[in-house]
Design an enzyme around this catalytic site. Structure first.
Site, PDB file in Angstrom:
ATOM      1  N   TYR A 106       0.488  -1.144  -0.122  1.00  0.00           N
ATOM      2  CA  TYR A 106       0.027  -0.229   0.172  1.00  0.00           C
ATOM      3  C   TYR A 106       1.150   1.219   0.300  1.00  0.00           C
ATOM      4  O   TYR A 106       2.065   1.025   0.032  1.00  0.00           O
ATOM      5  CB  TYR A 106      -1.263  -0.193   1.369  1.00  0.00           C
ATOM      6  CG  TYR A 106       0.231   0.393   2.447  1.00  0.00           C
ATOM      7  CD1 TYR A 106      -0.062  -0.782   3.281  1.00  0.00           C
ATOM      8  CD2 TYR A 106       0.130   1.684   3.115  1.00  0.00           C
ATOM      9  CE1 TYR A 106       0.744  -0.832   4.969  1.00  0.00           C
ATOM     10  CE2 TYR A 106       0.569   1.717   4.153  1.00  0.00           C
ATOM     11  CZ  TYR A 106       1.141   0.430   4.959  1.00  0.00           C
ATOM     12  OH  TYR A 106       1.642   0.715   6.204  1.00  0.00           O
ATOM     13  N   CYS A 107      -0.089   1.946  -0.474  1.00  0.00           N
ATOM     14  CA  CYS A 107       0.548   3.216  -0.053  1.00  0.00           C
ATOM     15  C   CYS A 107       0.165   4.448  -0.120  1.00  0.00           C
ATOM     16  O   CYS A 107      -0.894   4.236   0.584  1.00  0.00           O
ATOM     17  CB  CYS A 107       1.846   3.927  -1.671  1.00  0.00           C
ATOM     18  SG  CYS A 107       1.204   4.013  -2.874  1.00  0.00           S
ATOM     19  N   THR A 108       0.121   5.847  -0.224  1.00  0.00           N
ATOM     20  CA  THR A 108      -0.287   7.292   0.269  1.00  0.00           C
ATOM     21  C   THR A 108      -2.072   7.226  -0.406  1.00  0.00           C
ATOM     22  O   THR A 108      -3.240   7.244  -0.177  1.00  0.00           O
ATOM     23  CB  THR A 108      -0.120   8.795  -0.491  1.00  0.00           C
ATOM     24  OG1 THR A 108       0.828   8.292   0.038  1.00  0.00           O
ATOM     25  CG2 THR A 108      -0.919   9.629   0.763  1.00  0.00           C
ATOM     26  N   ILE A 128      -4.280   4.380   0.737  1.00  0.00           N
ATOM     27  CA  ILE A 128      -4.888   4.953   2.590  1.00  0.00           C
ATOM     28  C   ILE A 128      -6.455   5.974   1.841  1.00  0.00           C
ATOM     29  O   ILE A 128      -6.852   5.749   3.271  1.00  0.00           O
ATOM     30  CB  ILE A 128      -3.533   5.188   3.471  1.00  0.00           C
ATOM     31  CG1 ILE A 128      -2.757   4.502   3.208  1.00  0.00           C
ATOM     32  CG2 ILE A 128      -4.155   5.381   4.872  1.00  0.00           C
ATOM     33  CD1 ILE A 128      -0.949   5.042   3.691  1.00  0.00           C
TER      34      ILE A 128
END
Ligand SMILES: [Zn+2]
Ligand SMILES: [Zn+2]
Length: 343
Positions: free
Chosen positions: A198-200, A227
């Site tokens: 996952y990332c932003t 996120i």
């Protein structure tokens, strides 16, 4: 044709305050083949400037990456405009939960070589062979699975203030560094484990998932919309929230609080704190975590040296900076030997 900002940030701030109207902070990205990024850039600037859109947008031959603030009442007009661009039709818009009318103060549309500085040589692997996109519900299921390895694809200063429970958070300064570190750590599990990342907002995982598949990982998953979208789905569908702390974002809010947990510490005194600031000495500008007491004691600076410079008259500060360029770690994010609790 006017293709630049007529207002300074200060003037814009005053106008926004006066108007007091609702604005939406949102982001989106798309990988696409863009033949003439300059032309596309001008097209966007002219249209969005008229709609009073502000933000930071990168355009490249490989696509677009945009972070914006749009007047709420003009959102439909904005949506219609981007739906008319064939590769942006129905693109997922990540809309921030906390609204701040001053998240951006200028409209900057820049042509870059790449939309994310990922340091990758894309010709060596197939970037369209991506991981499986999962929504928040499926993501929660996957991270409960003991056979899953959960990896945070962001940099150290981002995961420091918030991350998913149980995630591997590489202590890296760049995306490129984390790719190698993760591959080395997980090289014995390319076939038997789920690699979930996952990332932003999801954009870094688009490349990372393709990279890991190219490197032989069999079961690669990525959190769709990152996120930001996860948090929205958790709220809307009343799902269990597995993210602790704050989500670091790249506008002037710096972070969105997702859970009440404070998982970081003040870099100067060590007490629990997760507020990022930039050193007030303009020649330094170091990004670091500082509590209110230290901010007061240090005059919003990262070190006694910076505090002394910051106290000088502005003209003297300018003279000191002359010819020094970026010697003072201007581009070094979140690390410095002057910080007792973060080096
Ligand atoms: Zn402190
Ligand atoms: Zn400093």
């Amino acid at each position: 044709m006017q293709l630049y900002n007529k207002l300074s940030a200060k003037e814009r701030e005053a106008l926004l305050e006066e108007a007091g109207e609702d604005r939406l902070t949102l982001s989106f990205y798309a990988y696409a083949k863009i033949g003439n990024p300059e032309l596309f850039r001008n097209h966007l600037f002219i249209a969005w400037d008229q709609m009073d859109v502000l933000g930071r947008i990168y355009v490249a031959h490989e696509g677009i990456n945009a972070q914006l603030s749009v007047p709420a009442r003009r959102f439909n007009e904005f949506k219609k405009f981007i739906d008319e661009i064939y590769f942006l039709e129905n693109v997922r818009l990540n809309i921030a939960i906390e609204h701040d009318i001053k998240s951006f103060l200028k409209l900057k549309v820049k042509v870059r070589k790449k939309i994310v500085a990922d340091g990758l040589n894309d010709d060596t692997f197939d970037v369209t062979n991506k991981g499986i996109h999962v929504d928040a519900n499926r993501f929660n299921e996957l991270i409960n699975d003991p056979n899953t390895i959960l990896v945070d694809m962001r940099n150290h200063y981002e995961s420091e203030i918030g991350h998913f429970q149980g995630a591997i958070t590489p202590d890296v300064d760049t995306f490129r560094d984390s790719l190698d570190i993760i591959e080395e750590d997980l090289k014995d599990h390319k076939e038997d484990k789920n690699l979930v990342m996952y990332c932003t907002g999801g954009i870094r995982c688009e490349k990372a998932s393709a990279y890991y598949k190219h490197k032989g990982f069999q079961n690669v998953y990525q959190l769709e919309g990152g996120i930001i979208e996860y948090t929205r789905q958790v709220e809307n569908q009343q799902l269990e929230n597995k993210f602790i702390g704050k989500n670091f974002v790249f506008d002037h809010r710096r972070a969105e609080r997702i859970s009440e947990d404070v998982i970081a510490q003040c870099h100067q005194c060590g007490k629990a704190c997760d507020t990022h600031v930039n050193c007030a000495n303009e020649a330094c500008h170091l990004l670091f975590i500082q509590c209110e007491e230290c901010a007061e004691k240090m005059d919003n600076c990262c070190s006694t040296d910076c505090k002394e410079i910051h106290a000088l008259p502005y003209e003297e500060q300018k003279a000191l900076r002359k010819g020094k360029g970026a010697s003072n770690k201007i581009f070094k994010k979140g690390r410095s030997e002057v910080l007792r609790y973060k080096q």
